[in-house]
Motif scaffolding. Sequence first.
Motif, PDB file in Angstrom:
ATOM      1  N   ILE A  98      -0.875  -3.548 -43.950  1.00 43.95           N
ATOM      2  CA  ILE A  98      -1.055  -4.896 -43.387  1.00 43.95           C
ATOM      3  C   ILE A  98      -0.289  -5.933 -44.190  1.00 43.95           C
ATOM      4  O   ILE A  98       0.328  -6.858 -43.629  1.00 43.95           O
ATOM      5  CB  ILE A  98      -2.553  -5.248 -43.344  1.00 43.95           C
ATOM      6  N   ILE A 129       1.899  -4.777 -33.403  1.00 40.01           N
ATOM      7  CA  ILE A 129       1.415  -3.525 -32.804  1.00 40.01           C
ATOM      8  C   ILE A 129       1.766  -2.339 -33.688  1.00 40.01           C
ATOM      9  O   ILE A 129       0.984  -1.386 -33.819  1.00 40.01           O
ATOM     10  CB  ILE A 129       1.998  -3.361 -31.386  1.00 40.01           C
ATOM     11  N   LYS A 156       1.956  -2.277 -36.984  1.00 35.00           N
ATOM     12  CA  LYS A 156       0.999  -2.244 -38.072  1.00 35.00           C
ATOM     13  C   LYS A 156      -0.383  -1.774 -37.587  1.00 35.00           C
ATOM     14  O   LYS A 156      -1.074  -1.009 -38.273  1.00 35.00           O
ATOM     15  CB  LYS A 156       0.879  -3.620 -38.725  1.00 35.00           C
ATOM     16  N   THR A 157      -0.750  -2.239 -36.383  1.00 33.95           N
ATOM     17  CA  THR A 157      -2.043  -1.810 -35.826  1.00 33.95           C
ATOM     18  C   THR A 157      -2.079  -0.304 -35.609  1.00 33.95           C
ATOM     19  O   THR A 157      -3.068   0.365 -35.932  1.00 33.95           O
ATOM     20  CB  THR A 157      -2.309  -2.532 -34.501  1.00 33.95           C
TER      21      THR A 157
END
Length: 421
Positions: free
Chosen positions: A165, A104, A106-107
């Motif tokens: 990412i 989450i 990284k998102t």
Amino acid sequence: MEFYKKIIYDYLVEIGTHSTLAKYLNMLALLIVLLIVVFILDYILRRLIRALFSKIAAKSKTRFDDILISNKAPRNIAHIIPLLIVIEYIPIIFFDFPVFQTFIRKTLEVFAIVLALWIVRSLLNTVKDYLKSLPNLKDKPIDSYIQVFMIFAWIVGSISAFAVITDIPFVKFFTGLGALSAIIILIFRDTILGFVASIQVSINDMVRIGDWITFDKYGANGYVTEISLATVKVQNFDNTITTIPTYALISDSFQNWRGMTDSDGRRIMRSLFVKQNSIKFLKDNEVEKLKAVQLITDYLENRQSDIKTYNTNINANKELLINGRNLTNFGVFRKYIDSYLNHHSGINKDMMLMVRQLEPTTQGIPLQIYAFSSDKRWANYEYIMADIFDHLIAALSYFELELFELPSNTDFIKPERVKTT
């Protein structure tokens, strides 16, 4: 914010000894609460910031802030605070679930990059629309430069997102792209060519928005409506749209009519093809007859007097017209055209005006009219030119001249003989 973080942290430590199911339920409950708070906060901030910008725009004299609102810049800026709050509290909520926490995080970081690109795009579009509204810049290729900045922004954003990412440092990831430079150049070949062409077109002032251009290779004949990084759009006179690659403007030849539209007149250059065997010397009685044409009456009287004086001085034998100096119907007609154009209200007298005889052809002798109409609008220009040549074609017979015309089928049909009884 630190106070609330401490409360949530103590709460999670307290339930740390509970079952896994309890941890999931508590994590889900906190996540729902966070999302509800964030959505409410985001809604309030969007309304407040938009209202603030609208109030400022109403009081300011410039249109920049109005364009800023229309491009949704305040709305995108309002998302920043809710996003920062979510990023701040997600590690605490997913304290017992490090795998979810990493995913989450990284998102959210990728979404933050996308949000930054949205804001940059809104600002660039605002700058573009504002500059195009200025009279001095409305005909400049602003779209090309804005698109270049946007491309660089998307490239940097894409690299940043990929670095997030893959957990590779941005600088290290960026330097590793050197090996892929050839592929990047190949992919963005048209973009690079368009960028270079846009700069050259702008610096050399080759094309502006609103210019009338003719580009035979692409079938373009109309006004330039848009100049972007990759293409130039031309609205033809039949209302169709022709799209031309921007780099074609510097690699191929085209015609820009701006010089004509900026000048004081539009050129008329057309010829009448006169039959050579209709050209002849004029006898005195024929000259007298032509003196009835008012535009050349004074010319004929002065010219005839000069010619008679010259022929008398050289003792020319006028039993044959070829001897001495003479007037010809072709020369008098040429003078008539010159006088007619000088008296025509649709001709600009301050620009070049000339009636000249060109080299004889198999279709006759071209008598060319070279002048400039005072009205440059297409329909009016065509009307002026047609009006002039209607008159000149009808006037030819008064000078006993004939136009060349290829024979039609009816010219070869023998007339029927009249039967006599």
